[in-house]
Design a protein around this motif. Structure first.
Motif, PDB file in Angstrom:
ATOM      1  N   ILE A  50       0.865  -1.180   0.000  1.00 55.74           N
ATOM      2  CA  ILE A  50       0.000   0.000   0.000  1.00 55.74           C
ATOM      3  C   ILE A  50       0.900   1.228   0.000  1.00 55.74           C
ATOM      4  O   ILE A  50       1.975   1.219   0.622  1.00 55.74           O
ATOM      5  CB  ILE A  50      -0.963  -0.042   1.214  1.00 55.74           C
ATOM      6  CG1 ILE A  50      -2.089   0.978   1.075  1.00 55.74           C
ATOM      7  CG2 ILE A  50      -0.253   0.128   2.540  1.00 55.74           C
ATOM      8  CD1 ILE A  50      -3.284   0.666   1.977  1.00 55.74           C
ATOM      9  N   SER A  52       0.688   5.399   0.400  1.00 57.93           N
ATOM     10  CA  SER A  52      -0.178   6.538   0.689  1.00 57.93           C
ATOM     11  C   SER A  52       0.565   7.832   0.383  1.00 57.93           C
ATOM     12  O   SER A  52       1.785   7.848   0.185  1.00 57.93           O
ATOM     13  CB  SER A  52      -0.659   6.495   2.145  1.00 57.93           C
ATOM     14  OG  SER A  52       0.231   7.177   2.981  1.00 57.93           O
ATOM     15  N   ARG A  54       1.353   9.986   2.324  1.00 60.81           N
ATOM     16  CA  ARG A  54       2.366  10.203   3.361  1.00 60.81           C
ATOM     17  C   ARG A  54       3.700   9.565   2.969  1.00 60.81           C
ATOM     18  O   ARG A  54       4.772  10.148   3.158  1.00 60.81           O
ATOM     19  CB  ARG A  54       1.856   9.602   4.682  1.00 60.81           C
ATOM     20  CG  ARG A  54       2.528  10.179   5.882  1.00 60.81           C
ATOM     21  CD  ARG A  54       1.820   9.762   7.140  1.00 60.81           C
ATOM     22  NE  ARG A  54       0.532  10.411   7.304  1.00 60.81           N
ATOM     23  CZ  ARG A  54      -0.224  10.302   8.385  1.00 60.81           C
ATOM     24  NH1 ARG A  54       0.185   9.564   9.398  1.00 60.81           N
ATOM     25  NH2 ARG A  54      -1.364  10.928   8.479  1.00 60.81           N
ATOM     26  N   ASP A  55       3.638   8.343   2.396  1.00 55.80           N
ATOM     27  CA  ASP A  55       4.854   7.653   1.930  1.00 55.80           C
ATOM     28  C   ASP A  55       5.524   8.446   0.813  1.00 55.80           C
ATOM     29  O   ASP A  55       6.752   8.550   0.752  1.00 55.80           O
ATOM     30  CB  ASP A  55       4.508   6.259   1.402  1.00 55.80           C
ATOM     31  CG  ASP A  55       3.876   5.366   2.461  1.00 55.80           C
ATOM     32  OD1 ASP A  55       4.379   5.351   3.595  1.00 55.80           O
ATOM     33  OD2 ASP A  55       2.874   4.706   2.150  1.00 55.80           O
ATOM     34  N   ARG A  58       7.201  11.534   2.217  1.00 58.92           N
ATOM     35  CA  ARG A  58       8.420  11.164   2.953  1.00 58.92           C
ATOM     36  C   ARG A  58       9.556  10.891   1.960  1.00 58.92           C
ATOM     37  O   ARG A  58      10.688  11.354   2.148  1.00 58.92           O
ATOM     38  CB  ARG A  58       8.167   9.932   3.829  1.00 58.92           C
ATOM     39  CG  ARG A  58       9.357   9.614   4.735  1.00 58.92           C
ATOM     40  CD  ARG A  58       9.198   8.318   5.518  1.00 58.92           C
ATOM     41  NE  ARG A  58       7.944   8.220   6.230  1.00 58.92           N
ATOM     42  CZ  ARG A  58       7.030   7.276   6.022  1.00 58.92           C
ATOM     43  NH1 ARG A  58       7.233   6.341   5.112  1.00 58.92           N
ATOM     44  NH2 ARG A  58       5.918   7.240   6.717  1.00 58.92           N
ATOM     45  N   THR A  77       4.474   0.273   1.675  1.00 55.65           N
ATOM     46  CA  THR A  77       4.429  -0.574   2.877  1.00 55.65           C
ATOM     47  C   THR A  77       4.025  -1.970   2.426  1.00 55.65           C
ATOM     48  O   THR A  77       2.981  -2.143   1.777  1.00 55.65           O
ATOM     49  CB  THR A  77       3.408  -0.016   3.882  1.00 55.65           C
ATOM     50  OG1 THR A  77       3.798   1.314   4.236  1.00 55.65           O
ATOM     51  CG2 THR A  77       3.339  -0.872   5.141  1.00 55.65           C
ATOM     52  N   THR A  79       3.871  -4.873   4.440  1.00 57.71           N
ATOM     53  CA  THR A  79       3.050  -5.660   5.370  1.00 57.71           C
ATOM     54  C   THR A  79       1.735  -4.914   5.573  1.00 57.71           C
ATOM     55  O   THR A  79       1.665  -3.953   6.342  1.00 57.71           O
ATOM     56  CB  THR A  79       3.781  -5.832   6.718  1.00 57.71           C
ATOM     57  OG1 THR A  79       5.092  -6.324   6.437  1.00 57.71           O
ATOM     58  CG2 THR A  79       3.058  -6.797   7.626  1.00 57.71           C
ATOM     59  N   VAL A  80       0.731  -5.329   4.834  1.00 61.94           N
ATOM     60  CA  VAL A  80      -0.538  -4.599   4.828  1.00 61.94           C
ATOM     61  C   VAL A  80      -1.526  -5.247   5.802  1.00 61.94           C
ATOM     62  O   VAL A  80      -1.726  -6.461   5.771  1.00 61.94           O
ATOM     63  CB  VAL A  80      -1.147  -4.576   3.405  1.00 61.94           C
ATOM     64  CG1 VAL A  80      -2.439  -3.766   3.391  1.00 61.94           C
ATOM     65  CG2 VAL A  80      -0.152  -4.009   2.401  1.00 61.94           C
ATOM     66  N   VAL A  81      -2.095  -4.421   6.659  1.00 55.01           N
ATOM     67  CA  VAL A  81      -3.141  -4.900   7.578  1.00 55.01           C
ATOM     68  C   VAL A  81      -4.467  -4.774   6.833  1.00 55.01           C
ATOM     69  O   VAL A  81      -4.842  -3.670   6.411  1.00 55.01           O
ATOM     70  CB  VAL A  81      -3.166  -4.067   8.878  1.00 55.01           C
ATOM     71  CG1 VAL A  81      -4.234  -4.592   9.822  1.00 55.01           C
ATOM     72  CG2 VAL A  81      -1.794  -4.066   9.544  1.00 55.01           C
ATOM     73  N   ARG A 100      -2.006   3.716  13.497  1.00 57.85           N
ATOM     74  CA  ARG A 100      -1.829   5.073  12.954  1.00 57.85           C
ATOM     75  C   ARG A 100      -1.825   5.114  11.429  1.00 57.85           C
ATOM     76  O   ARG A 100      -0.926   5.677  10.806  1.00 57.85           O
ATOM     77  CB  ARG A 100      -0.543   5.723  13.487  1.00 57.85           C
ATOM     78  CG  ARG A 100      -0.608   5.969  14.969  1.00 57.85           C
ATOM     79  CD  ARG A 100       0.714   6.513  15.465  1.00 57.85           C
ATOM     80  NE  ARG A 100       0.696   6.683  16.895  1.00 57.85           N
ATOM     81  CZ  ARG A 100       0.232   7.748  17.511  1.00 57.85           C
ATOM     82  NH1 ARG A 100      -0.260   8.757  16.826  1.00 57.85           N
ATOM     83  NH2 ARG A 100       0.242   7.818  18.831  1.00 57.85           N
ATOM     84  N   PHE A 101      -2.795   4.421  10.816  1.00 59.47           N
ATOM     85  CA  PHE A 101      -3.001   4.614   9.380  1.00 59.47           C
ATOM     86  C   PHE A 101      -4.476   4.866   9.117  1.00 59.47           C
ATOM     87  O   PHE A 101      -5.315   4.664   9.999  1.00 59.47           O
ATOM     88  CB  PHE A 101      -2.440   3.458   8.541  1.00 59.47           C
ATOM     89  CG  PHE A 101      -2.852   2.070   8.961  1.00 59.47           C
ATOM     90  CD1 PHE A 101      -4.179   1.693   9.029  1.00 59.47           C
ATOM     91  CD2 PHE A 101      -1.886   1.117   9.260  1.00 59.47           C
ATOM     92  CE1 PHE A 101      -4.539   0.411   9.380  1.00 59.47           C
ATOM     93  CE2 PHE A 101      -2.241  -0.171   9.627  1.00 59.47           C
ATOM     94  CZ  PHE A 101      -3.572  -0.516   9.681  1.00 59.47           C
ATOM     95  N   ARG A 102      -4.774   5.341   7.923  1.00 60.61           N
ATOM     96  CA  ARG A 102      -6.137   5.806   7.628  1.00 60.61           C
ATOM     97  C   ARG A 102      -6.851   4.979   6.587  1.00 60.61           C
ATOM     98  O   ARG A 102      -7.949   5.329   6.167  1.00 60.61           O
ATOM     99  CB  ARG A 102      -6.074   7.269   7.152  1.00 60.61           C
ATOM    100  CG  ARG A 102      -5.559   8.223   8.212  1.00 60.61           C
ATOM    101  CD  ARG A 102      -5.203   9.565   7.632  1.00 60.61           C
ATOM    102  NE  ARG A 102      -4.029   9.450   6.767  1.00 60.61           N
ATOM    103  CZ  ARG A 102      -3.490  10.472   6.115  1.00 60.61           C
ATOM    104  NH1 ARG A 102      -4.013  11.676   6.216  1.00 60.61           N
ATOM    105  NH2 ARG A 102      -2.426  10.286   5.352  1.00 60.61           N
ATOM    106  N   HIS A 103      -6.224   3.882   6.154  1.00 63.40           N
ATOM    107  CA  HIS A 103      -6.836   3.066   5.102  1.00 63.40           C
ATOM    108  C   HIS A 103      -6.693   1.582   5.395  1.00 63.40           C
ATOM    109  O   HIS A 103      -5.640   1.168   5.884  1.00 63.40           O
ATOM    110  CB  HIS A 103      -6.160   3.349   3.750  1.00 63.40           C
ATOM    111  CG  HIS A 103      -6.194   4.793   3.369  1.00 63.40           C
ATOM    112  ND1 HIS A 103      -5.188   5.679   3.690  1.00 63.40           N
ATOM    113  CD2 HIS A 103      -7.132   5.504   2.710  1.00 63.40           C
ATOM    114  CE1 HIS A 103      -5.504   6.885   3.223  1.00 63.40           C
ATOM    115  NE2 HIS A 103      -6.677   6.809   2.633  1.00 63.40           N
ATOM    116  N   MET A 104      -7.737   0.822   5.068  1.00 59.97           N
ATOM    117  CA  MET A 104      -7.621  -0.639   5.176  1.00 59.97           C
ATOM    118  C   MET A 104      -8.311  -1.311   3.984  1.00 59.97           C
ATOM    119  O   MET A 104      -9.521  -1.162   3.796  1.00 59.97           O
ATOM    120  CB  MET A 104      -8.261  -1.147   6.476  1.00 59.97           C
ATOM    121  CG  MET A 104      -7.404  -0.892   7.697  1.00 59.97           C
ATOM    122  SD  MET A 104      -8.186  -1.465   9.209  1.00 59.97           S
ATOM    123  CE  MET A 104      -7.851  -3.214   9.140  1.00 59.97           C
ATOM    124  N   PRO A 105      -7.514  -2.056   3.183  1.00 57.36           N
ATOM    125  CA  PRO A 105      -8.121  -2.836   2.114  1.00 57.36           C
ATOM    126  C   PRO A 105      -8.991  -3.937   2.745  1.00 57.36           C
ATOM    127  O   PRO A 105      -8.637  -4.493   3.786  1.00 57.36           O
ATOM    128  CB  PRO A 105      -6.922  -3.457   1.390  1.00 57.36           C
ATOM    129  CG  PRO A 105      -5.741  -2.655   1.818  1.00 57.36           C
ATOM    130  CD  PRO A 105      -6.048  -2.176   3.199  1.00 57.36           C
TER     131      PRO A 105
END
Ligand code: AMP
Length: 142
Positions: A50, A52, A54-55, A58, A77, A79-81, A100-105
């Motif tokens: 994933i 974002s 933010r990535d 950075r 990232t 390792t995706v939750v 502390r993330f804002r998205h989940m598949p």
């Protein structure tokens, strides 16, 4: 209410791309679709990572704008939750605030079937609270 209820409201569409794409391609996709994150999928459509906004920020902040030519696989990232359809709103809020993330598949049987954002979750929670309040008002009014 759960992740399935959110997807029923917002639909199952997810913007995806592959890990060979450059960071510039990712920036264009984010801008074009007005979204904050892209799910990176493998050839068999399974989730590979994933990326974002933010990535992206950075990477540019640390390495400069030349980094935009680099492949997303080096910055995403890996390792995706993920969430399941049956996951409750409370569970999704807990995962997002804890990690502390804002998205989940949302994944079922290894297939990506949607994406929930913190905005979707908060919107659903507010609707839930309003429904509870209306039910309490009706009950106390007799
Ligand atoms: P976000 O808040 O979604 O913009 O993401 C913040 C950071 O968490 C970024 O490094 C993302 O790549 C990462 N991230 C976002 N969503 C997930 C997720 N579901 N699982 C793992 N990492 C994530």
């Amino acid at each position: 209410m759960n992740a399935a209820a959110i997807l029923k409201l917002k639909g199952n569409g997810v913007v995806t791309t592959t890990k060979d794409k450059s960071l510039l391609d990712i920036a264009k996709l984010l801008a074009e679709h007005g979204i904050g994150c892209i799910v990176i999928v493998r050839d068999d459509d399974k989730v590979a990572g994933i990326m974002s906004e933010r990535d992206l920020m950075r990477a540019i902040g640390q390495a400069g704008p030349e980094v935009l030519e680099e492949p997303v696989s080096d910055f995403m990232t890996k390792t995706v939750v993920t969430a399941r359809e049956a996951d409750t709103i409370d569970r999704l809020m807990w995962e997002m605030t804890t990690h502390r993330f804002r998205h989940m598949p949302v994944v079922e049987r290894d297939r990506l079937i949607g994406l929930v954002s913190i905005g979707d979750v908060v919107k659903m929670r507010i609707a839930e609270v309003e429904m509870e309040a209306a039910a309490t008002r009706m009950y106390t009014a007799g």
